[in-house]
Scaffold this motif. Structure first.
Motif, short mmCIF file in Angstrom:
data_model
loop_
_atom_site.label_atom_id
_atom_site.label_comp_id
_atom_site.label_asym_id
_atom_site.label_seq_id
_atom_site.Cartn_x
_atom_site.Cartn_y
_atom_site.Cartn_z
N ARG A 1 26.36 11.61 32.02
CA ARG A 1 27.26 11.90 30.91
C ARG A 1 28.56 11.10 31.00
O ARG A 1 29.25 10.91 30.00
CB ARG A 1 27.57 13.40 30.83
CG ARG A 1 28.54 13.91 31.86
CD ARG A 1 28.97 15.35 31.63
NE ARG A 1 27.89 16.30 31.85
CZ ARG A 1 28.08 17.60 31.95
NH1 ARG A 1 29.30 18.10 31.82
NH2 ARG A 1 27.07 18.41 32.18
N THR A 2 28.92 10.65 32.21
CA THR A 2 30.22 9.98 32.39
C THR A 2 30.11 8.51 32.76
O THR A 2 31.14 7.84 32.91
CB THR A 2 31.03 10.69 33.49
OG1 THR A 2 30.32 10.63 34.74
CG2 THR A 2 31.30 12.14 33.13
N GLY B 1 33.63 11.92 23.59
CA GLY B 1 33.82 13.33 23.28
C GLY B 1 32.72 13.96 22.46
O GLY B 1 32.50 15.17 22.55
N PHE C 1 30.27 16.26 24.06
CA PHE C 1 30.67 17.63 24.34
C PHE C 1 30.67 18.51 23.10
O PHE C 1 30.51 19.72 23.20
CB PHE C 1 32.05 17.62 25.00
CG PHE C 1 32.06 16.87 26.29
CD1 PHE C 1 31.59 17.44 27.45
CD2 PHE C 1 32.49 15.55 26.34
CE1 PHE C 1 31.56 16.74 28.64
CE2 PHE C 1 32.47 14.84 27.52
CZ PHE C 1 32.00 15.43 28.68
N GLN D 1 39.29 21.51 31.48
CA GLN D 1 38.28 20.53 31.08
C GLN D 1 38.90 19.33 30.39
O GLN D 1 38.40 18.20 30.51
CB GLN D 1 37.25 21.20 30.16
CG GLN D 1 36.32 22.16 30.87
CD GLN D 1 35.36 21.45 31.80
OE1 GLN D 1 34.37 20.86 31.39
NE2 GLN D 1 35.67 21.48 33.09
N TYR E 1 37.92 15.61 32.04
CA TYR E 1 37.25 14.52 31.33
C TYR E 1 38.20 13.41 30.92
O TYR E 1 37.77 12.27 30.71
CB TYR E 1 36.45 15.08 30.15
CG TYR E 1 35.24 15.81 30.65
CD1 TYR E 1 34.18 15.11 31.19
CD2 TYR E 1 35.17 17.20 30.64
CE1 TYR E 1 33.07 15.77 31.69
CE2 TYR E 1 34.07 17.88 31.15
CZ TYR E 1 33.01 17.15 31.66
OH TYR E 1 31.92 17.80 32.17
N SER F 1 37.86 11.56 34.11
CA SER F 1 36.51 11.01 34.29
C SER F 1 36.30 9.75 33.46
O SER F 1 35.74 8.76 33.93
CB SER F 1 35.45 12.05 33.91
OG SER F 1 35.48 13.15 34.78
N LEU G 1 34.22 23.19 26.78
CA LEU G 1 33.75 21.82 26.65
C LEU G 1 34.32 21.10 25.43
O LEU G 1 34.18 19.89 25.31
CB LEU G 1 32.22 21.78 26.63
CG LEU G 1 31.58 21.88 28.01
CD1 LEU G 1 30.08 21.87 27.91
CD2 LEU G 1 32.05 20.75 28.91
N GLY H 1 36.24 18.53 26.62
CA GLY H 1 35.57 17.28 26.91
C GLY H 1 35.60 16.34 25.72
O GLY H 1 35.49 15.12 25.88
#
Length: 444
Positions: free
Chosen positions: A38-39, A64, A67, A261, A265, A268, A383, A386
């Motif tokens: 996912r990252t 984004g 998420f 979160q 993110y 991340s 999320l 995120g």
């Protein structure tokens, strides 16, 4: 087949240690792959801008959107898992996200980037809240923060491994006529499909189905957990999923988790590009430096959550670590490369020292399908961070020309989360629990 019965059951502590050894490695590896897939666009950000013309704002939106669809699919996914079991549902999740993650190699521009990120979110939805719910069926309350923290080691390991690995894979540029980022998506996506086979063969749905426990040990553990959950739900008064949306403690958890979160993110997806401003560095060198804060995140998730054995300790640890995130990101925003990286290490250490503790609060107040839906609800709203974190970071970068501008937004929302954390508390049972109360509840 059940393990051979013995004349004396192992102690609860021995059973808990055995469960940790048997279940956690598989779950941690699954989460490593999940977070990696996912990252991994973070390490490819600059190449996607060059090869496909994706702007920082468009990148933030695409990062984004995962998420957004992930969050919208969380509650139904967890309710399905409650009915069909973790073994089947986690296997399904892994196969679908592995295929879609590998297919990211076919992205052609902004809109295909958006669509594939949304599909990946739908495919992967339910893994994290599903495992959080799954662990409540295997560990009594005082041991859940420790188990949650060990599971979250997967995030740290993914970032430690993923950044250097992604940087190395980007160097495959031109091999077979593919860009390096295309090789990265393919090589990092497909292993989830193979691990799904192992999950299907090895993951039991509940203690009484575990081959490594006797039936008596599994039944005793299930009875104790059921008694704790029933007593906690009785104390909180929240017995239906609709009640979760009105429970003030659950709403506090949602607000705190949302702010955390956003920070997780933002770091991340944008830390590689921030580190890229520190000097003339290769993709591999950026990957190595990006991994450093996540080593500290692993230390936080391993050493801190085990101390959250009751509501008072849990609340204090959540408050302290939320303040630590604010301090760390402030240092990252105002300092040079060395102190700035130390600040990001502090923030990352606090991320996963806090998160596994936070998820013990819903488990102290809910049970059964309400607990499954409640955990998914917390993760669903959280999320959105995120989505919001990467979007604001990208927007602020385009608006100001500074890759650091969005960090102040992160500091502000985490300060709100730190304030909310002072009002957290467990269910009534946590402060007054005794063996007599649990035995009495189990006997009903």
């Amino acid at each position: 087949m059940q393990a051979p019965q013995t004349t004396a059951m192992r102690s609860p502590q021995e059973v808990s240690s055995l469960i940790l050894r048997k279940l956690m490695p598989l779950l941690i590896i699954a989460y490593i792959m999940s977070f990696l897939d996912r990252t991994n666009i973070g390490i490819a950000k600059e190449r996607l801008e060059i090869d496909l013309g994706i702007s920082a704002t468009a990148y933030g939106i695409g990062a984004g959107l995962f998420f957004l669809t992930y969050a919208l699919s969380e509650v139904p996914s967890n309710l399905i898992m409650h009915k069909v079991g973790a073994r089947f549902w986690i296997t399904r999740i892994m196969v679908s996200w592995g295929i879609i993650s590998a297919a990211m190699m076919f992205v052609q521009g902004e809109w295909s980037f958006y669509i594939m990120r949304m599909l990946l979110g739908i495919a992967e939805a339910g893994l994290f809240p599903g495992v959080m719910y799954f662990l409540t069926q295997w560990f009594v309350r005082k041991e859940r923060a420790k188990a949650n923290g060990l599971f979250l080691l997967g995030v740290s390991f993914a970032n430690v491994i993923g950044a250097p690995l992604g940087g190395a894979l980007l160097n495959m540029e031109g091999i077979g006529g593919l860009h390096g980022w295309q090789w990265m998506f393919l090589i990092e996506g497909l292993p989830a499909c193979f691990l799904a086979i192992v999950v299907w063969k090895m993951l039991p749905d509940r203690p009484t189905q575990a081959k490594f426990l006797t039936y008596e040990e599994g039944a005793a553990l299930e009875a104790r957990i059921a008694a704790e959950d029933a007593a906690g739900a009785e104390a909180s008064g929240t017995h239906k999923l609709t009640g979760v949306f009105k429970d003030k403690q659950i709403l506090l958890v949602v607000g705190i988790y949302l702010s955390e979160q956003i920070a997780v993110y933002a770091l991340s997806f944008f830390l590689p590009s921030i580190i890229g401003t520190y000097g003339e560095l290769s993709s591999f060198e950026i990957g190595l430096l990006t991994a450093v804060p996540w080593i500290f995140a692993a230390l936080g998730s391993y050493f801190i959550p085990r101390h959250a054995t009751n509501g008072t300790k849990a609340r204090k640890l959540v408050s302290t670590t939320m303040i630590g995130i604010c301090v760390g990101f402030t240092l990252g925003a105002v300092s040079g490369p060395v102190v700035g990286l130390i600040g990001f290490c502090l923030g990352a250490f606090c991320f996963f020292a806090m998160q596994p503790i936070l998820f013990t609060f819903p488990a102290s107040r809910l049970s059964g399908s309400t607990l499954a839906g409640g955990i998914a609800f917390v993760n669903t709203i959280g999320l959105f961070g995120g989505f919001l974190g990467p979007y604001v970071m990208g927007f602020m970068e385009d608006a100001t020309g500074s890759k650091f501008a969005g960090l102040w937004f992160v500091v502000a929302v985490c300060a709100v989360g730190a304030f909310l954390s002072f009002f957290l508390k467990y269910g009534e049972l946590d402060e007054t629990e005794s063996e007599t109360a649990v035995v009495a509840a189990a006997a009903k």
